[in-house]
Write an enzyme that holds these catalytic residues in place. Structure first.
Site, mmCIF file in Angstrom:
data_model
loop_
_atom_site.group_PDB
_atom_site.id
_atom_site.type_symbol
_atom_site.label_atom_id
_atom_site.label_comp_id
_atom_site.label_asym_id
_atom_site.label_seq_id
_atom_site.Cartn_x
_atom_site.Cartn_y
_atom_site.Cartn_z
ATOM 1 N N LYS A 35 0.839 -1.204 0.000
ATOM 2 C CA LYS A 35 0.000 0.000 0.000
ATOM 3 C C LYS A 35 0.871 1.251 0.000
ATOM 4 O O LYS A 35 0.622 2.210 -0.726
ATOM 5 C CB LYS A 35 -0.860 0.010 1.271
ATOM 6 C CG LYS A 35 -2.331 -0.084 1.007
ATOM 7 C CD LYS A 35 -3.067 0.131 2.307
ATOM 8 C CE LYS A 35 -4.348 -0.657 2.309
ATOM 9 N NZ LYS A 35 -4.975 -0.634 3.631
ATOM 10 N N THR A 83 -12.602 -0.297 11.021
ATOM 11 C CA THR A 83 -13.297 -1.012 12.107
ATOM 12 C C THR A 83 -14.372 -1.886 11.459
ATOM 13 O O THR A 83 -15.561 -1.556 11.510
ATOM 14 C CB THR A 83 -13.944 -0.031 13.104
ATOM 15 O OG1 THR A 83 -14.723 0.927 12.375
ATOM 16 C CG2 THR A 83 -12.915 0.699 13.926
ATOM 17 N N ARG A 144 -18.112 10.863 2.397
ATOM 18 C CA ARG A 144 -18.864 9.980 1.504
ATOM 19 C C ARG A 144 -17.901 9.505 0.446
ATOM 20 O O ARG A 144 -17.074 10.298 -0.048
ATOM 21 C CB ARG A 144 -19.980 10.753 0.797
ATOM 22 C CG ARG A 144 -21.123 11.173 1.679
ATOM 23 C CD ARG A 144 -21.899 12.290 1.005
ATOM 24 N NE ARG A 144 -21.030 13.422 0.693
ATOM 25 C CZ ARG A 144 -21.320 14.390 -0.153
ATOM 26 N NH1 ARG A 144 -22.445 14.381 -0.805
ATOM 27 N NH2 ARG A 144 -20.483 15.389 -0.348
ATOM 28 N N CYS A 253 -19.979 1.179 5.179
ATOM 29 C CA CYS A 253 -20.240 1.997 6.376
ATOM 30 C C CYS A 253 -21.637 1.800 6.951
ATOM 31 O O CYS A 253 -21.782 1.257 8.046
ATOM 32 C CB CYS A 253 -20.015 3.465 6.052
ATOM 33 S SG CYS A 253 -18.337 3.769 5.469
HETATM 34 C C1 UGA Z 1 -21.822 7.131 4.364
HETATM 35 C C2 UGA Z 1 -22.291 8.485 4.919
HETATM 36 O O1 UGA Z 1 -23.140 9.129 3.961
HETATM 37 C C3 UGA Z 1 -21.092 9.389 5.208
HETATM 38 O O2 UGA Z 1 -21.528 10.602 5.789
HETATM 39 C C4 UGA Z 1 -20.174 8.641 6.183
HETATM 40 O O3 UGA Z 1 -19.028 9.423 6.503
HETATM 41 C C5 UGA Z 1 -19.730 7.329 5.558
HETATM 42 O O4 UGA Z 1 -20.887 6.531 5.279
HETATM 43 C C6 UGA Z 1 -18.824 6.639 6.532
HETATM 44 O O5 UGA Z 1 -19.300 6.187 7.575
HETATM 45 O O6 UGA Z 1 -17.599 6.649 6.328
HETATM 46 P P1 UGA Z 1 -21.099 6.267 1.923
HETATM 47 O O7 UGA Z 1 -21.104 4.890 2.503
HETATM 48 O O8 UGA Z 1 -19.976 6.704 1.071
HETATM 49 O O9 UGA Z 1 -21.200 7.369 3.107
HETATM 50 O O10 UGA Z 1 -22.387 6.340 1.036
HETATM 51 P P2 UGA Z 1 -23.745 7.152 0.974
HETATM 52 O O11 UGA Z 1 -23.640 8.215 -0.036
HETATM 53 O O12 UGA Z 1 -24.188 7.519 2.328
HETATM 54 O O13 UGA Z 1 -24.707 6.018 0.400
HETATM 55 C C7 UGA Z 1 -24.921 4.824 1.149
HETATM 56 C C8 UGA Z 1 -25.893 3.925 0.459
HETATM 57 O O14 UGA Z 1 -27.219 4.441 0.564
HETATM 58 C C9 UGA Z 1 -25.665 3.692 -1.028
HETATM 59 O O15 UGA Z 1 -25.826 2.308 -1.287
HETATM 60 C C10 UGA Z 1 -26.742 4.520 -1.707
HETATM 61 O O16 UGA Z 1 -27.110 3.999 -2.955
HETATM 62 C C11 UGA Z 1 -27.865 4.406 -0.690
HETATM 63 N N1 UGA Z 1 -28.832 5.523 -0.734
HETATM 64 C C12 UGA Z 1 -28.444 6.790 -0.468
HETATM 65 C C13 UGA Z 1 -30.178 5.250 -0.988
HETATM 66 O O17 UGA Z 1 -30.570 4.079 -1.221
HETATM 67 N N2 UGA Z 1 -31.076 6.272 -0.988
HETATM 68 C C14 UGA Z 1 -30.709 7.549 -0.741
HETATM 69 O O18 UGA Z 1 -31.592 8.443 -0.756
HETATM 70 C C15 UGA Z 1 -29.354 7.822 -0.477
#
Ligand code: UGA
Length: 437
Positions: A35, A83, A144, A253
């Site tokens: 890495k 984690t 995100r 996440c």
């Molecule tokens: C998520 C959080 O949004 C971040 O704020 C957080 O920092 C991160 O986890 C983390 O814990 O590190 P992420 O996993 O990148 O971020 O993705 P999201 O954009 O939150 O989307 C998560 C899932 O929800 C995706 O599968 C997306 O398709 C789905 N989603 C999102 C829906 O089904 N509907 C929505 O309206 C929004």
């Protein structure tokens, strides 16, 4: 300032590059020499490779495998290791966090500040502070995937979980340009800082599962969840964001964080049972797509050629962890379907994890000869597919929109049998909501 970043996965690599962008000298540390070599050569796990290349070229950002070197390099050490979910329970596996803190604490001088950024069960920072002599702070991240650099340099808020004025002053100095740009700063004790992160992810997951539970009700009544979401979203108190119904959330996440949070709450004697329902609603959406696929294929998918558009858990990412699209694809394959997947970015990762699925290099190739198409990750490219062109490629024009973003009328006009989650099939319900079944 001279900072170190321990753990150079998605979070750590982004944090290291962004701290260099803020003007600091940064040393990234990882136990994995491959890495470190990849990062030093400019290969990055996030979308803005130029940012890392710029700072490694200038020498402001370097990587090493040595904790000893890191301890001597600077005063503030950010710990950004993963984690994951434990194999034997829903709880978080803290072995990487514990080992990174122990390694840094072993070499760190008396003035060192060890700053946790990982998402941890509430109580972890306090336990680490009791275990190690070095001062500890907790500064959760809210990145995100796909927007990690933006979310680090221009976050909605900074949360500083600190136990002393000195720790707060050091963190404020680290983030001085971000704070000067007007970012709100919330100073908190350790447990509150830890909880801000888990509570935020739990809320986001709950919002998605809420609208997906409404989709279930819509399916039972002939109502349309996309119209419902738009209408309730006009209320500022509810808001439109994170109300997109579909095949649900995945990724590294939200799913693991809500499980770990419910598990930790149990340990504390507090019930967060609703989070288990949030999880269950989310998983039921995947079942629903499998059920619709069976229904559209006349009761069984055995031998059917099924095209799955999407493999990443969301667009703008090549991450396939707990991807709803691949979960559905794998289940249909197990039921005897001949499944072909296409994704603009996640093909390599998908192929490694699911070698028995078929893969096509383009959406057009994936559509060739299909008996059924499932749209499961909302890449903009898929929205641009012309229903007429797609119609000329498939064997049978049947599609399930698992993300609720395709224009049903256009697809139906092009001769497709069109189904979406939480919405009546065109022609299925009349304007009074009476189902024609
Ligand atoms: C998520 C959080 O949004 C971040 O704020 C957080 O920092 C991160 O986890 C983390 O814990 O590190 P992420 O996993 O990148 O971020 O993705 P999201 O954009 O939150 O989307 C998560 C899932 O929800 C995706 O599968 C997306 O398709 C789905 N989603 C999102 C829906 O089904 N509907 C929505 O309206 C929004």
């Amino acid at each position: 300032m001279r900072l170190t970043v321990i753990g150079t996965g998605y979070l750590g690599a982004t944090h290291a590059a962004c701290m260099a962008e803020l003007g600091h000298e940064v040393l990234g540390v990882d136990v994995d020499p491959d890495k470190v070599a990849a990062l030093q050569a400019g290969r990055v796990p996030f979308h803005e490779p130029a940012l890392l290349a710029k700072h490694t070229a200038s020498g402001r950002l370097r990587f090493t495998t040595s904790y000893e070197e890191a301890a001597a390099f600077g005063e503030v050490h950010f710990i950004c290791v993963g984690t994951p979910q434990r194999k034997d329970s829903e709880g978080a596996d803290l072995r990487y966090v514990d080992s990174a803190f122990a390694s840094m604490a072993r070499y760190a001088g008396p003035d060192a500040l060890l700053v946790g950024k990982s998402t941890v069960p509430v109580g972890t920072a306090g336990r680490l502070a009791d275990t190690h002599a070095a001062e500890i702070a907790w500064n959760p991240e809210f990145l995100r995937e796909g927007f990690a650099v933006e979310d680090t340099l221009r976050p909605d808020r900074l949360v500083l979980g600190v136990g002393s004025e000195r720790a707060e002053a050091l963190l404020r100095a680290v983030y001085a340009p971000v704070i000067a740009a007007g970012t709100p700063v919330v100073t908190a004790d350790f447990p509150t800082a830890e909880l801000v992160k888990t509570a935020a992810n739990a809320f986001l997951a709950t919002k998605i599962s809420f609208i997906n539970a409404m989709a279930e009700v819509c399916e039972a009544t002939g109502a349309d969840v996309s119209v419902l979401a738009e209408a309730i979203g006009h209320d500022d108190r509810i808001g439109k964001k994170f109300l997109r119904s579909g095949v649900g959330f995945g990724g590294g996440c939200l799913p693991k964080d809500i499980r770990a949070f419910a598990h930790r709450a149990d340990e504390l004697g507090v019930s967060l049972a609703f989070l288990r329902e949030v999880d269950a609603i989310n998983m039921r959406r995947r079942d629903r797509v499998v059920e619709l696929a069976r229904e559209l294929c006349g009761g069984a998918v055995l031998g059917a050629r099924i095209t799955v558009l999407g493999a990443a858990f969301k667009p703008d990412s090549d991450d396939i962890r707990d991807s709803p699209a691949l979960n559905v694809a794998a289940r249909l394959r197990l039921d005897g379907a001949d499944v072909t997947v296409h994704d603009p970015e996640a093909m390599d990762n998908a192929r490694k994890a699911f070698p028995l699925l078929g893969y096509a290099v383009s959406a057009e190739e994936a559509l060739g000869g299909a008996d059924l198409v499932l749209h499961l990750t909302e890449w903009p490219q898929f929205r641009e597919i012309s229903p007429d062109t797609a119609r000329s490629l498939v064997s049978r024009p049947r599609i399930v929109d698992g993300r609720g973003v395709l224009d049903a009328a256009e697809w139906v006009a092009a001769g497709w049998e069109f189904r979406a989650l939480g919405r009546p099939a065109p022609g299925e319900a009349d304007r009074m909501g009476r189902l024609k079944r």
